[in-house]
Write a protein that holds these residues in place. Structure first.
Motif, PDB file in Angstrom:
ATOM      1  N   HIS A 189       0.848  -1.205   0.000  1.00  0.00           N
ATOM      2  CA  HIS A 189       0.000   0.000   0.000  1.00  0.00           C
ATOM      3  C   HIS A 189       0.876   1.245   0.000  1.00  0.00           C
ATOM      4  O   HIS A 189       1.917   1.281   0.671  1.00  0.00           O
ATOM      5  CB  HIS A 189      -0.905   0.015   1.229  1.00  0.00           C
ATOM      6  N   ILE A 190       0.443   2.269  -0.746  1.00  0.00           N
ATOM      7  CA  ILE A 190       1.081   3.584  -0.689  1.00  0.00           C
ATOM      8  C   ILE A 190       0.058   4.594  -0.184  1.00  0.00           C
ATOM      9  O   ILE A 190      -1.107   4.572  -0.604  1.00  0.00           O
ATOM     10  CB  ILE A 190       1.609   4.038  -2.067  1.00  0.00           C
ATOM     11  N   GLU A 191       0.492   5.451   0.720  1.00  0.00           N
ATOM     12  CA  GLU A 191      -0.396   6.464   1.292  1.00  0.00           C
ATOM     13  C   GLU A 191       0.313   7.813   1.263  1.00  0.00           C
ATOM     14  O   GLU A 191       1.508   7.924   1.595  1.00  0.00           O
ATOM     15  CB  GLU A 191      -0.748   6.103   2.733  1.00  0.00           C
ATOM     16  N   HIS A 192      -0.420   8.839   0.862  1.00  0.00           N
ATOM     17  CA  HIS A 192       0.114  10.197   0.858  1.00  0.00           C
ATOM     18  C   HIS A 192      -0.320  10.900   2.140  1.00  0.00           C
ATOM     19  O   HIS A 192      -1.507  10.956   2.465  1.00  0.00           O
ATOM     20  CB  HIS A 192      -0.402  10.980  -0.355  1.00  0.00           C
ATOM     21  N   PHE A 193       0.638  11.404   2.896  1.00  0.00           N
ATOM     22  CA  PHE A 193       0.367  12.132   4.128  1.00  0.00           C
ATOM     23  C   PHE A 193       0.745  13.590   3.915  1.00  0.00           C
ATOM     24  O   PHE A 193       1.858  13.894   3.455  1.00  0.00           O
ATOM     25  CB  PHE A 193       1.176  11.551   5.298  1.00  0.00           C
ATOM     26  N   THR A 194      -0.172  14.479   4.253  1.00  0.00           N
ATOM     27  CA  THR A 194       0.093  15.906   4.066  1.00  0.00           C
ATOM     28  C   THR A 194       0.795  16.518   5.259  1.00  0.00           C
ATOM     29  O   THR A 194       1.413  17.573   5.147  1.00  0.00           O
ATOM     30  CB  THR A 194      -1.230  16.665   3.827  1.00  0.00           C
ATOM     31  N   LEU A 195       0.704  15.855   6.420  1.00  0.00           N
ATOM     32  CA  LEU A 195       1.337  16.363   7.640  1.00  0.00           C
ATOM     33  C   LEU A 195       2.501  15.460   8.026  1.00  0.00           C
ATOM     34  O   LEU A 195       2.691  14.381   7.459  1.00  0.00           O
ATOM     35  CB  LEU A 195       0.312  16.411   8.778  1.00  0.00           C
TER      36      LEU A 195
END
Length: 588
Positions: free
Chosen positions: A534-540
């Motif tokens: 899984h790939i997840e984009h985190f803005t913080l």
């Protein structure tokens, strides 16, 4: 002659070492004995039906505080439908009131008390007409005229004479195997029945190694030692530890109950070199209040214990399970909170908040009047209040226990809880507030799915910290969620990642990324790897974790690698990835 040995375990995954040992050590009568295991989650009618259909001559029940009530029902009904069957009991729950039990429970024929291997073999001889029951030690029985006769106790069993009790590993698929190398305990803790036995006895280590080799060869997932204090004799424990390290095949985990402040430098250095996940330690702290520890006759230095627990924790290779007991003398609610926070601060992999059981035969029961102990008159004899702890206080602790079990011990919310704790004066206060939220919202009496627990925790944070806190917490919850599992149905609260889908597909298709990132995935196609990870984009910013010890600055893309997990926490490996193939990767 047909003899049934019946165990009613607390959970399906448990097995009953006692009945296996009785069968394995009854000599020429072993072929007459059949084992039957149930769990307390089954109805007494089901247990009765199974036993009745066996048409046995003798039925023997293994009795503990968690199963005695269901055994009473099943045994009573069995005598009603088959009065010719002889019913015998054994185990710690019936070993300290033999005469009273036989007098009150007229549907049973006898009780074996104390250690049972030799007693059971002698009784098997009696049932076969080869011995006189009056010559058997360690029993109580009822004469035909109704008189109850309790015989003298039997001496302790020589553990090196006992046979290995397991012969069919297939019977233990998805179950925990229990094993013992010693009996008795050198300590005199007032709440524990092991303190009644003043002598510690050990099984010869040559025999122990032979037994353990069998478990290792069978690739048993977990062997749980029931020795009350595994490390009470250093030569014995070190010999075993050296053996399991030398013979380790990477499949079997060994669980030991130890006294942490007795661990020596030699033992600590040796354990630091063990394969992650080879052993796990259960450490009974019980309280950090010196006055309480003195009163319960537990000579433990919490300062030394803390130092050792932290040192083991720093090695990141051994799961530690720490225990507390609520309801002990001289510990009120505020002092127990301190004990909780002291132990919680050690960050064990598991923290068990247990409640005092006022057991028959224990020194604690003798002192119940002095301590103002009010406890349930029925098993498991759990505390209801003391001179220091009201029932209202106890209810607070019960609610906190539930939250700790759901949120801390599940290890599914590790980073979320660590961040949230900073907004409360203590860890205990955080769990108490969360328990209060459950109660106010009517959530405490409802069964919740795993995913619902995430939503409830998020709503709790929203109520306490507002929308800004919610925005941060969503990122933390998402991080924790994907650390543990590759969920296919993305929760609504986690938001959408649709804008990155095309970039993710391109990332997985890039052959350079296969060589750079996907070690261990050689036999899988690009599409399979994409589904398996899984790939997840985190803005913080992604906060520091126990595994990494560092913060990953956002915005960031993290790849969750479920093929490579931490054997202690089951967290996936995480790698910071650049969607641009020319950028360097950094691993956390």
């Amino acid at each position: 002659m047909k003899i049934l040995l019946v165990a009613v375990n607390a959970k399906y995954i448990h097995s009953n070492l006692a009945v296996y040992s009785l069968k394995a050590n009854c000599g020429r009568y072993e072929s007459q004995v059949k084992l039957m295991e149930y769990s307390i989650n089954q109805y007494p009618e089901e247990i009765l039906r199974g036993i009745y259909r066996e048409k046995a001559d003798v039925v023997c029940f293994s009795c503990y505080i968690w199963n005695i009530q269901i055994i009473e029902q099943a045994a009573r009904w069995l005598k009603m439908v088959s009065p010719e069957i002889r019913i015998w009991l054994g185990g710690p729950e019936v070993s300290f009131d033999v005469r009273e039990r036989l007098t009150d429970w007229t549907f049973i024929d006898g009780i074996m008390y104390g250690e049972g291997e030799d007693t059971f073999r002698d009784m098997a001889a009696c049932w076969n007409g080869a011995a006189d029951i009056e010559s058997v030690e360690g029993i109580g029985h009822r004469h035909p005229d109704g008189r109850v006769h309790v015989h003298p106790s039997r001496d302790f069993v020589d553990m090196s004479r006992l046979n290995f009790v397991y012969t069919r590993p297939e019977d233990f698929k998805n179950k925990i195997i229990y094993y013992e190398t010693s009996r008795g305990c050198p300590f005199r803790c007032s709440y524990c029945l092991s303190s009644v036995e003043k002598k510690v006895r050990f099984r010869d280590t040559a025999l122990v190694k032979k037994d353990l080799q069998q478990f290792i060869d069978w690739k048993i997932p977990q062997v749980k030692f029931v020795d009350r204090t595994f490390n009470c004799q250093r030569d014995h424990s070190m010999d075993i530890l050296r053996f399991i390290k030398a013979q380790d095949k990477g499949k079997t985990n060994f669980h030991f109950e130890v006294t942490a402040d007795l661990l020596t430098e030699e033992e600590l250095e040796f354990m630091a070199g063990l394969r992650p996940g080879l052993i796990q330690l259960e450490i009974g702290v019980q309280s950090t209040n010196p006055e309480t520890l003195k009163e319960i006759r537990r000579n433990v230095s919490f300062e030394k214990l803390s130092e050792i627990v932290r040192r083991i924790h720093a090695g990141k290779n051994i799961h530690q399970h720490l225990d507390l007991i609520a309801g002990l003398p001289f510990e009120n609610l505020e002092r127990f909170k301190q004990s909780f926070d002291d132990v919680y601060g050690l960050k064990p992999e598991q923290l068990q908040l247990g409640f005092l059981k006022v057991l028959k035969g224990s020194h604690m029961r003798e002192k119940a009047g002095d301590y103002g102990l009010v406890y349930r008159p029925e098993p498991p004899y759990e505390v209801l209040s003391t001179r220091w702890l009201s029932y209202e206080d106890l209810l607070v602790l019960k609610s906190v226990e539930e939250m700790v079990e759901v949120y801390y011990n599940s290890r599914q919310f590790e980073n979320s809880l660590e961040w949230l704790e900073t907004y409360f004066s203590s860890a205990f206060d955080m769990y108490e507030a969360l328990a209060g939220y459950y109660e106010r919202k009517g959530l405490d009496a409802v069964s919740h799915s795993r995913m619902a627990r995430y939503e409830i925790l998020l709503d709790f944070v929203s109520e306490h910290l507002g929308e800004e806190g919610r925005e941060i917490f969503v990122q933390l919850l998402t991080y924790d969620l994907y650390l543990r599992e590759n969920v296919k149905s993305r929760p609504e609260w986690a938001g959408s990642q649709d804008e990155w889908k095309a970039s993710y597909v391109a990332f997985f298709k890039d052959e350079a990324n296969r060589e750079t990132y996907f070690s261990g995935y050689d036999d899988y196609t690009t599409k399979q790897i994409q589904r398996m990870t899984h790939i997840e984009h985190f803005t913080l910013d992604v906060p520091a974790t126990a595994a990494s010890g560092k913060t990953v600055a956002g915005p960031v893309f993290l790849w969750f690698d479920y093929l490579h997990r931490d054997p202690l926490t089951w967290r996936s490996r995480t790698v910071e990835v650049k969607i641009d193939e020319n950028d360097e990767k950094t691993e956390s």
